[in-house]
Write a protein that holds these residues in place. Structure first.
Motif: not given
Length: 122
Positions: A27, A30-32, A34-35, A72-73
């Protein structure tokens, strides 16, 4: 997955990561992802291929667990210096160990780390 992630979130050494740890790593990766746009990666790395770059498999979760990456990454400005220091250490270790990796030997290679400082490097 990086070997260090085996110890994430209370896993016992020698056992595979729990479902919770694996879910966290996936998880957060994926967040990282995107950042960390190509522009942000370029600004962070200066165009160098860093061993612990946030876009490499397992790196984002490790950076989060050791406190360098936010939820938030992102890597905050106060953590960028420590991030670069860790990557420089890894590059030096790779540079010095590379000649030994190709030599067939029965003797173990011992590495001494003095742990002088904060726990991110030890």
């Amino acid at each position: 997955m990086l070997p260090l992630l085996r110890r994430v979130r209370g896993n016992r050494p020698g056992r595979p990561p729990s479902a919770r740890a694996s879910s966290f790593a996936a998880t957060f990766a994926e967040r990282s992802a995107r950042y960390w746009t190509p522009e942000r990666l370029q600004a962070l790395s200066g165009g160098r291929d860093l061993p612990l770059s946030p876009d490499k498999p397992g790196a984002a979760a490790l950076l989060r667990v050791i406190g360098l990456m936010g939820s938030d990454g992102s890597i905050g400005s106060e953590a960028v210096r420590k991030f670069r220091q860790i990557n420089l250490l890894l590059l030096e270790v790779e540079r010095h160990l590379a000649p030994h990796a190709s030599r067939p030997t029965r003797k173990p290679l011992r590495v001494l780390e003095l742990a002088s400082g904060q726990s991110q490097l030890s």
